[in-house]
Scaffold this motif. Structure first.
Motif, PDB file in Angstrom:
ATOM      1  N   ILE A   1       0.841  -1.202   0.000  1.00 59.64           N
ATOM      2  CA  ILE A   1       0.000   0.000   0.000  1.00 59.64           C
ATOM      3  C   ILE A   1       0.874   1.249   0.000  1.00 59.64           C
ATOM      4  CG2 ILE A   1      -1.720   1.303   1.309  1.00 59.64           C
ATOM      5  CD1 ILE A   1      -2.728  -1.444   2.361  1.00 59.64           C
ATOM      6  N   ALA A   2       1.948   1.218   0.786  1.00 56.44           N
ATOM      7  CA  ALA A   2       2.858   2.364   0.834  1.00 56.44           C
ATOM      8  C   ALA A   2       3.509   2.614  -0.520  1.00 56.44           C
ATOM      9  CB  ALA A   2       3.924   2.138   1.908  1.00 56.44           C
ATOM     10  N   ASP A   3       3.869   1.550  -1.244  1.00 58.49           N
ATOM     11  CA  ASP A   3       4.454   1.709  -2.575  1.00 58.49           C
ATOM     12  C   ASP A   3       3.462   2.385  -3.521  1.00 58.49           C
ATOM     13  OD1 ASP A   3       6.906   0.659  -1.955  1.00 58.49           O
ATOM     14  OD2 ASP A   3       6.487  -1.342  -2.736  1.00 58.49           O
ATOM     15  N   PHE A   4       2.201   1.976  -3.444  1.00 60.22           N
ATOM     16  CA  PHE A   4       1.182   2.581  -4.304  1.00 60.22           C
ATOM     17  C   PHE A   4       0.995   4.050  -3.956  1.00 60.22           C
ATOM     18  CE2 PHE A   4      -2.954   3.947  -5.658  1.00 60.22           C
ATOM     19  CZ  PHE A   4      -3.241   3.253  -6.824  1.00 60.22           C
ATOM     20  N   THR A   5       0.740   4.355  -2.693  1.00 64.68           N
ATOM     21  CA  THR A   5       0.435   5.737  -2.305  1.00 64.68           C
ATOM     22  C   THR A   5       1.636   6.660  -2.486  1.00 64.68           C
ATOM     23  OG1 THR A   5       0.904   5.195   0.028  1.00 64.68           O
ATOM     24  CG2 THR A   5      -1.384   5.036  -0.709  1.00 64.68           C
TER      25      THR A   5
ATOM     26  N   ALA B   1       4.093  11.029  -5.629  1.00 66.32           N
ATOM     27  CA  ALA B   1       5.249  11.530  -6.375  1.00 66.32           C
ATOM     28  C   ALA B   1       4.863  11.956  -7.787  1.00 66.32           C
ATOM     29  CB  ALA B   1       6.329  10.456  -6.434  1.00 66.32           C
ATOM     30  N   LYS B   2       3.941  11.224  -8.414  1.00 67.55           N
ATOM     31  CA  LYS B   2       3.556  11.517  -9.790  1.00 67.55           C
ATOM     32  C   LYS B   2       2.516  12.632  -9.877  1.00 67.55           C
ATOM     33  CE  LYS B   2       5.831   8.057 -11.815  1.00 67.55           C
ATOM     34  NZ  LYS B   2       6.817   8.206 -12.919  1.00 67.55           N
ATOM     35  N   MET B   3       1.574  12.669  -8.952  1.00 66.87           N
ATOM     36  CA  MET B   3       0.428  13.576  -9.040  1.00 66.87           C
ATOM     37  C   MET B   3       0.511  14.751  -8.066  1.00 66.87           C
ATOM     38  SD  MET B   3      -1.754  12.509 -11.379  1.00 66.87           S
ATOM     39  CE  MET B   3      -0.229  12.414 -12.325  1.00 66.87           C
ATOM     40  N   HIS B   4       1.450  14.678  -7.126  1.00 64.87           N
ATOM     41  CA  HIS B   4       1.574  15.711  -6.089  1.00 64.87           C
ATOM     42  C   HIS B   4       0.285  15.847  -5.283  1.00 64.87           C
ATOM     43  CE1 HIS B   4       5.344  16.629  -8.044  1.00 64.87           C
ATOM     44  NE2 HIS B   4       4.696  16.832  -9.179  1.00 64.87           N
ATOM     45  N   ARG B   5      -0.438  14.762  -5.183  1.00 64.87           N
ATOM     46  CA  ARG B   5      -1.641  14.644  -4.358  1.00 64.87           C
ATOM     47  C   ARG B   5      -1.634  13.286  -3.686  1.00 64.87           C
ATOM     48  NH1 ARG B   5      -6.180  17.465  -4.968  1.00 64.87           N
ATOM     49  NH2 ARG B   5      -6.425  16.762  -2.807  1.00 64.87           N
TER      50      ARG B   5
END
Length: 264
Positions: free
Chosen positions: A172-176, A181-185
């Motif tokens: 879950i941490a890898d996903f979030t 990092a990609k969306m800045h959200r």
């Protein structure tokens, strides 16, 4: 007669093993998997919610199995926001996503996309990137909610996808982390308290970073997973004659708008 296995023969066998394609992931249920499918199956329905409508904002979530959605009718019935299933794992895209996602926007709803997690088929970072590439991106247009990770009971096998609580928490941490990092959200996390306790050991590490979208089909929200002091969204009912499942945002429409614009 005794046979001798030559080095060349061993190398040939090893080469065949390396060249063999990996087993294909099972997506046979992907078209009918949606947020809460398995939660309803494992946890059931305990009643109708006792809500305070002036302090709540009605919304829905939908997926491909519902087909094209009449969003004008949904808006007319009071819906203000929706989440649409975009992807599952790294091998399925909702074939109805365009109509559902763009149609909601055209009808004046604030909309976001969600990803049905498959920790059994690939890593969290890989699935976050797949989600972003197939509809899960956030845009600072004031009408797009940040993406959500739907993490719940495994519809294909063992409920925790064969992972230990530590390994599930890391996934879950890898996903979030990748989504941020990609969306800045920060992505929302959709789950149930019972699943979270069982499969993550009730970790509290995401409560200060990722808004909670809680599934519980009963009179009250009830106990929250560790780390969260409140839910942002409560999925409180299945269907009910309206498109998809029913949700309350925990606050007035201004809070939904703030989340779309970039507030936490």
């Amino acid at each position: 007669m005794r046979r001798t296995v030559t080095g060349a023969a061993v190398l040939a066998v090893l080469a065949a093993v390396v060249a063999a394609p990996p087993a294909r992931a099972d997506y046979s249920l992907a078209d009918t998997n949606y947020a809460g499918t398995q939660i309803a199956r494992y946890e059931g329905v305990q009643g109708i919610p006792r809500a305070d409508p002036p302090r709540q904002t009605l919304g829905h979530d939908v997926s491909g199995h519902q087909g094209p959605v009449d969003w004008k009718a949904a808006a007319g019935a009071g819906a203000k926001f929706t989440y649409v299933k975009a992807t599952e794992g790294t091998g399925f895209v909702n074939p109805q996503f365009g109509q559902q996602y763009d149609g909601a926007h055209a009808a004046g709803l604030i909309r976001g996309a969600y990803h049905f997690a498959r920790p059994d088929v690939s890593g969290g970072a890989e699935q976050a990137e797949y989600f972003i590439a197939h509809g899960g991106a956030w845009r600072p247009d004031g009408t797009t909610l940040p993406g959500a990770l739907d993490i719940e009971y495994n519809p294909y096998g063992e409920v925790c996808y064969g992972k230990s609580p530590a390994d599930m928490t890391a996934w879950i941490a890898d996903f979030t982390r990748t989504y941020l990092a990609k969306m800045h959200r920060s992505a929302l996390i959709y789950t149930s308290t019972a699943w979270w306790k069982r499969c993550t050991g009730n970790t509290g590490r995401f409560g200060n970073t990722d808004p909670l979208w809680l599934a519980r089909y009963g009179p009250e929200v009830g106990e929250l997973p560790a780390g969260w002091e409140k839910q942002s969204i409560w999925q409180f009912a299945r269907g009910g004659g309206l498109p998809g499942d029913q949700n309350y945002y925990n606050g007035p429409i201004g809070r939904v708008q703030a989340l779309a614009k970039g507030a936490s």
